[in-house]
Design an enzyme around this catalytic site. Structure first.
Site, short mmCIF file in Angstrom:
data_model
loop_
_atom_site.label_atom_id
_atom_site.label_comp_id
_atom_site.label_asym_id
_atom_site.label_seq_id
_atom_site.Cartn_x
_atom_site.Cartn_y
_atom_site.Cartn_z
N ARG A 78 -18.26 -29.68 6.35
CA ARG A 78 -19.56 -29.46 5.73
C ARG A 78 -19.53 -28.51 4.56
O ARG A 78 -20.11 -28.79 3.51
CB ARG A 78 -20.54 -28.87 6.74
CG ARG A 78 -21.42 -29.88 7.40
CD ARG A 78 -21.73 -29.37 8.80
NE ARG A 78 -20.47 -29.22 9.50
CZ ARG A 78 -19.93 -30.18 10.21
NH1 ARG A 78 -20.53 -31.32 10.36
NH2 ARG A 78 -18.77 -30.01 10.81
N THR A 79 -18.87 -27.37 4.73
CA THR A 79 -18.97 -26.36 3.67
C THR A 79 -18.38 -26.92 2.38
O THR A 79 -19.00 -26.87 1.32
CB THR A 79 -18.29 -25.05 4.09
OG1 THR A 79 -18.87 -24.63 5.32
CG2 THR A 79 -18.49 -23.96 3.05
N ARG A 106 -12.18 -20.26 1.31
CA ARG A 106 -12.20 -20.06 2.78
C ARG A 106 -10.80 -19.64 3.19
O ARG A 106 -9.82 -20.28 2.80
CB ARG A 106 -12.59 -21.35 3.50
CG ARG A 106 -12.41 -21.24 5.01
CD ARG A 106 -13.02 -22.37 5.77
NE ARG A 106 -14.48 -22.30 5.74
CZ ARG A 106 -15.27 -23.09 6.46
NH1 ARG A 106 -14.74 -24.00 7.26
NH2 ARG A 106 -16.58 -22.97 6.39
N LYS A 141 5.33 -22.93 -1.17
CA LYS A 141 6.54 -22.43 -1.86
C LYS A 141 6.57 -20.90 -1.86
O LYS A 141 7.49 -20.31 -2.39
CB LYS A 141 6.55 -22.93 -3.30
CG LYS A 141 6.57 -24.43 -3.45
CD LYS A 141 6.64 -24.77 -4.95
CE LYS A 141 6.42 -26.25 -5.18
NZ LYS A 141 6.15 -26.53 -6.60
N HIS A 188 -19.80 -15.45 6.43
CA HIS A 188 -19.96 -16.78 5.84
C HIS A 188 -21.35 -16.77 5.18
O HIS A 188 -22.30 -17.35 5.69
CB HIS A 188 -19.86 -17.82 6.95
CG HIS A 188 -19.73 -19.24 6.49
ND1 HIS A 188 -19.93 -19.63 5.17
CD2 HIS A 188 -19.40 -20.37 7.16
CE1 HIS A 188 -19.74 -20.94 5.08
NE2 HIS A 188 -19.42 -21.41 6.28
C1 NCD Z 1 -18.62 -22.58 10.61
C2 NCD Z 1 -17.46 -21.74 10.14
O1 NCD Z 1 -16.52 -22.24 9.51
O2 NCD Z 1 -17.53 -20.54 10.38
N1 NCD Z 1 -18.62 -23.86 10.06
C3 NCD Z 1 -19.38 -24.10 8.95
O3 NCD Z 1 -19.05 -23.70 7.88
N2 NCD Z 1 -20.54 -24.75 9.12
C4 NCD Z 1 -18.84 -22.59 12.07
C5 NCD Z 1 -17.71 -23.03 12.96
O4 NCD Z 1 -16.64 -23.41 12.53
O5 NCD Z 1 -17.94 -22.99 14.16
#
Ligand code: NCD
Length: 309
Positions: free
Chosen positions: A57-58, A107, A86, A135
């Site tokens: 999703r993100t 991320r 590498k 997040h």
């Molecule tokens: C979340 C995350 O990555 O922290 N996912 C997201 O971005 N919607 C929640 C999760 O992974 O549980």
């Protein structure tokens, strides 16, 4: 100049209530535009993403948001196919990506990674999940969803259930909720209680109670925010197995909740909400995911346009 122009989005703690409200207003504005007006917002701009952890999703919502406002995206979603293999440092990878793009989305499994990236990047950085820490764009999306679906945030009773120890969305959401007048119930197994070292600041702004028993507050809640047990963050699989399946929101629970209560989840869901809840009017997690696309479009639009939206 618009105050979000070229701004990094690293922590929700960097935003005042007033700034959050401005993002909500801009999101509403973006949602009302027709597709061709929308495509003018970031025409020709490039979003670069670096994902050192899995995401659906993100990443896709940033991708889709950027496309909807006329920009394009490029990046690495599977780090095993990049020069990191590498031995390239995070610093060099970030610096390179910031040459190829106008805004960077990161991320990474380590706390502090996004703050560090923003120090070496020539372009603004958005934290798309840093370790167990934060997040922020998810929290803005969560707050916006509550506001849209409940018509207000102040005065609500909000339960957050699941993995409160490792779930980074929880920490960002709690910091964001600290700007509002809300009652919060934290529901988790004993071993997954909120980390006290990370809630020092939150406690100054927000009152919350903690319980392992969801029945303590279920019938009183306006919002139930469900989280996934973060299996990948457990140092020991045995510990995960002990808490796996601790809470499952099913139709029986929904019946005991207020009729107009809503169920949210940042997703992905594993087994913590049964799929028959999806068709109830309380389930709003797919709407929440859709709002995320618009919130991200507004954020990108504000970061990349000197004069705002
Ligand atoms: C979340 C995350 O990555 O922290 N996912 C997201 O971005 N919607 C929640 C999760 O992974 O549980």
């Amino acid at each position: 100049m618009n105050e979000f122009y070229n701004k990094d989005i690293i922590s929700i703690k960097d935003f005042s209530k007033d700034q959050l409200e401005k993002i909500f207003t801009s999101t509403d504005k973006v949602m009302k535009l027709n597709p061709s007006e929308r495509r003018e917002i970031c025409k020709g701009k490039i979003l670069g993403y670096l994902f050192y952890e899995p995401s659906t999703r993100t990443r896709l919502s940033f991708d889709s948001a950027m496309a909807s406002i006329g920009g394009t995206s490029l990046g690495i979603s599977d780090i095993s196919s990049s020069s990191t293999q590498k031995g390239e440092s995070l610093s060099d990878t970030v610096r390179m990506m910031s040459i190829y793009s106008d805004v960077l989305i990161l991320r990474h499994p380590l706390d502090g990674s996004s703050r560090f990236a923003s120090e070496v990047s020539e372009k603004p950085v958005i934290n798309a999940g840093s370790g167990t820490e934060e997040h922020p764009s998810q929290a803005i999306q969560d707050l916006f969803t509550i506001k849209k679906e409940k018509k207000r945030i102040d005065g609500l009773k909000i339960g957050i259930v699941g993995d409160l120890k490792y779930g980074r969305t929880v920490y960002s959401l709690l910091s964001g909720l600290g700007n509002f007048d809300v009652d919060v119930n934290l529901i988790s197994p004993e071993s997954l209680r909120i980390r006290s070292d990370s809630t020092y600041e939150i406690k100054k702004k927000l009152d919350f109670t903690e319980t392992p028993d969801i029945e303590d507050c279920l019938d009183d809640l306006d919002v139930l925010y469900v989280t996934r047990i973060q299996k990948e963050r457990f140092p020991d699989e045995e510990e995960y197995l002990k808490v796996k399946g601790s809470y499952v929101v099913g139709l029986d629970m929904i019946k005991r909740m207020k009729e107009d209560s809503i169920i949210l989840h940042p997703l992905p869901r594993i087994d913590e909400i049964s799929s028959d809840v999806d068709k109830t009017k309380n389930a709003r997690y797919f709407e929440q995911a859709e709002y995320g696309k618009h919130v991200r479009a507004a954020l990108l639009g504000m970061i990349l346009n000197e004069n705002g939206l």
